[in-house]
Design an enzyme around this catalytic site. Structure first.
Site, PDB file in Angstrom:
ATOM      1  N   HIS A  55     -12.404 -11.035   5.135  1.00 22.54           N
ATOM      2  CA  HIS A  55     -11.136 -10.273   5.941  1.00 22.54           C
ATOM      3  C   HIS A  55     -10.887  -9.015   5.371  1.00 22.54           C
ATOM      4  O   HIS A  55      -9.840  -8.316   5.792  1.00 22.54           O
ATOM      5  CB  HIS A  55      -9.869 -11.282   6.051  1.00 22.54           C
ATOM      6  CG  HIS A  55      -9.947 -12.372   6.979  1.00 22.54           C
ATOM      7  ND1 HIS A  55      -8.859 -13.081   7.575  1.00 22.54           N
ATOM      8  CD2 HIS A  55     -11.292 -12.911   7.559  1.00 22.54           C
ATOM      9  CE1 HIS A  55      -9.375 -14.134   8.432  1.00 22.54           C
ATOM     10  NE2 HIS A  55     -10.565 -13.918   8.347  1.00 22.54           N
TER      11      HIS A  55
ATOM     12  N   ASN B  59      -9.832 -21.551   6.899  1.00 22.20           N
ATOM     13  CA  ASN B  59      -8.813 -20.797   6.337  1.00 22.20           C
ATOM     14  C   ASN B  59      -7.774 -21.549   5.441  1.00 22.20           C
ATOM     15  O   ASN B  59      -7.604 -22.302   5.867  1.00 22.20           O
ATOM     16  CB  ASN B  59      -8.104 -19.570   7.379  1.00 22.20           C
ATOM     17  CG  ASN B  59      -9.044 -18.564   7.807  1.00 22.20           C
ATOM     18  OD1 ASN B  59      -9.821 -17.997   6.920  1.00 22.20           O
ATOM     19  ND2 ASN B  59      -9.165 -18.258   8.978  1.00 22.20           N
TER      20      ASN B  59
ATOM     21  N   CYS C 193     -17.606 -16.683   8.461  1.00 25.85           N
ATOM     22  CA  CYS C 193     -16.472 -16.113   9.082  1.00 25.85           C
ATOM     23  C   CYS C 193     -17.195 -15.416  10.165  1.00 25.85           C
ATOM     24  O   CYS C 193     -18.398 -14.917   9.837  1.00 25.85           O
ATOM     25  CB  CYS C 193     -15.649 -15.288   8.288  1.00 25.85           C
ATOM     26  SG  CYS C 193     -14.213 -14.364   9.365  1.00 25.85           S
ATOM     27  N   HIS C 194     -16.768 -14.833  11.452  1.00 22.80           N
ATOM     28  CA  HIS C 194     -17.468 -14.038  12.216  1.00 22.80           C
ATOM     29  C   HIS C 194     -17.106 -12.921  12.392  1.00 22.80           C
ATOM     30  O   HIS C 194     -17.408 -12.022  13.195  1.00 22.80           O
ATOM     31  CB  HIS C 194     -17.674 -14.775  13.687  1.00 22.80           C
ATOM     32  CG  HIS C 194     -16.358 -15.118  14.209  1.00 22.80           C
ATOM     33  ND1 HIS C 194     -15.921 -16.400  14.579  1.00 22.80           N
ATOM     34  CD2 HIS C 194     -15.190 -14.506  14.665  1.00 22.80           C
ATOM     35  CE1 HIS C 194     -14.852 -16.511  14.882  1.00 22.80           C
ATOM     36  NE2 HIS C 194     -14.229 -15.357  15.060  1.00 22.80           N
TER      37      HIS C 194
END
Length: 456
Positions: free
Chosen positions: A203, A151, A173-174
């Site tokens: 996100h 990040n 990303c999960h």
């Protein structure tokens, strides 16, 4: 007989993360003989990671090998895949600075690693190191694929594609698959029976479809059930973390019509609506966990001390499949067996309502041709509008880095939705100055030193 892939981990001292990815990779038959290369600047953490990786190999009884490096270029030489998982500046000093300095201005944060003044600072610290990996890859592994788990994901992905357009990379990303599993749990439906399609930016992607496969093979839209469950107080169900009740995202769903992929604690600081000075009622109503990330860091550091001791003593290490995408990407590229993952890459017109050069998160087909993003088209206008507010900050941070232009750091902070909702312009300039000074040599030289005087 196929050759064995060479997989390099940069920041391999992130031992738990390394263990999950290596464990996933070695359970795939075509990858069981992989050459695992671990590189880290911290010799203690590197040694811990080597012990863990070797025990994973022994537990699984596979023919993989492990080698450690302190030299980045050597670790990358001739590699096929590069997994990046470091945190520049660590919890101390950098994360502490990102939280404590803004507090002097009553600017409060929850996670501060993606957007906001904390995310901007993390981008300034992180991107130069990612660029140094790209430089080395161009020299010694130009065809390797970078799997980037760092990040601020969107800023990083954007900055790499802008400066090193020939590097094959994907930000991972999960949150997409993790949130889908949470929603299935909230509705009491097995995750395996869910079908979804999500798109946006890291996100801040949204489930454009969220459906339940029926016995007759048709699909049922689950959005009406999510609305009903929230209205009746049945959702959200308690999460793994009692500090984070996950109400923000459900509330936003009732306003936007779609559910966002990243957690409520993150989302609360990507928007101007939830963390407000003098509005403790909102913070209480939605259970917004201020200073959440530092608390997690402290817990993780304490847990790791115990876990690393356990791993050192253990003969075998239990290996469960994680929900990370890395192993399926490596497997698909290496064998040609197709898979679909959610990845972050340059938009290039995949989402028509977002800028061409932005980093977007979309479903990607992966096979021996590499990563191929799928076309989404236009997002609903309210989602596009909200996403753009975050893209503004990302774009200006990337501009600051590419042009080595300190002014754009202030501009990025000025455009940040949460910062702008709390501070006036002079405060924004001052908090940026204070952060740059407090971070010292963790940030690039061009961003340090006294502020240029504004022309009145």
């Amino acid at each position: 007989m196929m050759a064995n892939p060479k997989i390099t981990f940069i920041g391999a001292g992130s031992s738990v993360f390394m263990k999950n990815i290596v464990g996933d990779i070695l359970q795939r038959p075509a990858l069981a003989g992989a050459q695992i290369r671990l590189m880290d600047i911290n010799p203690t953490r590197l040694e811990e990671s080597e012990i863990i990786a070797q025990k994973l190999i022994n537990t699984l009884g596979v023919s993989a090998t492990v080698e450690t490096f302190s030299d980045q270029r050597k670790a990358l030489d001739g590699t096929n895949f590069v997994v990046v998982c470091f945190q520049i500046g660590g919890y101390e000093p950098s994360t502490v600075v990102d939280f404590e300095v803004p507090k002097k201005y009553n600017l409060r944060q929850t996670i501060a690693d993606t957007l906001g003044v904390g995310g901007i600072m993390r981008g300034l610290r992180t991107v130069p190191h990612l660029w140094s990996i790209c430089e080395d890859m161009l020299q010694v592994a130009p065809d390797a694929i970078m799997l980037q788990y760092v990040n601020p994901m969107a800023i990083n992905t954007w900055a790499i594609s802008e400066k090193y357009p020939t590097i094959k990379q994907v930000g991972l990303c999960h949150s997409v698959q993790g949130t889908a599993a949470e929603l299935a749990h909230d509705l009491g439906i097995p995750y395996e029976e869910i079908r979804y399609r999500s798109a946006g930016i890291n996100h801040m992607a949204f489930y454009l479809k969220f459906e339940h496969r029926q016995a007759d093979g048709t699909y049922k839209d689950l959005y009406p059930e999510l609305f009903k469950a929230y209205r009746e107080g049945r959702a959200p169900k308690p999460t793994w973390n009692p500090r984070c009740p996950n109400k923000v995202r459900y509330e936003m769903m009732t306003r936007l019509g779609y559910f966002v992929t990243e957690s409520s604690e993150h989302f609360a600081e990507y928007t101007p609506y939830f963390i407000k000075e003098g509005r403790e009622d909102i913070i209480e109503k939605f259970g917004i966990p201020l200073d959440e990330y530092p608390k997690r860091c402290v817990e993780q550091i304490a847990n790791w001390k115990k876990t690393s001791e356990d791993y050192k003593k253990a003969d075998r290490i239990e290996v469960k499949q994680s929900k990370e995408y890395a192993s399926s990407i490596v497997n698909s590229v290496w064998t040609g067996e197709p898979s679909v993952i959610y990845g972050n890459l340059r938009n290039n017109g995949v989402i028509t309502s977002l800028p061409h050069n932005a980093a977007v998160e979309v479903p990607c087909l992966v096979d021996d041709n590499g990563l191929q993003p799928t076309y989404i088209g236009e997002l609903p206008p309210q989602l596009t509008a909200l996403i753009r507010t975050n893209i503004n900050v990302q774009e200006l941070t990337v501009r600051a880095l590419i042009e080595e232009n300190r002014e754009h750091i202030y501009h990025a902070a000025m455009m940040d939705p949460h910062t702008a909702a709390e501070l006036d312009l002079e405060q924004i300039w001052n908090v940026v100055d204070d952060l740059l000074e407090a971070h010292g040599t963790w940030i690039p030289e061009w961003a340090r030193g006294p502020r240029k005087q504004r022309v009145a």
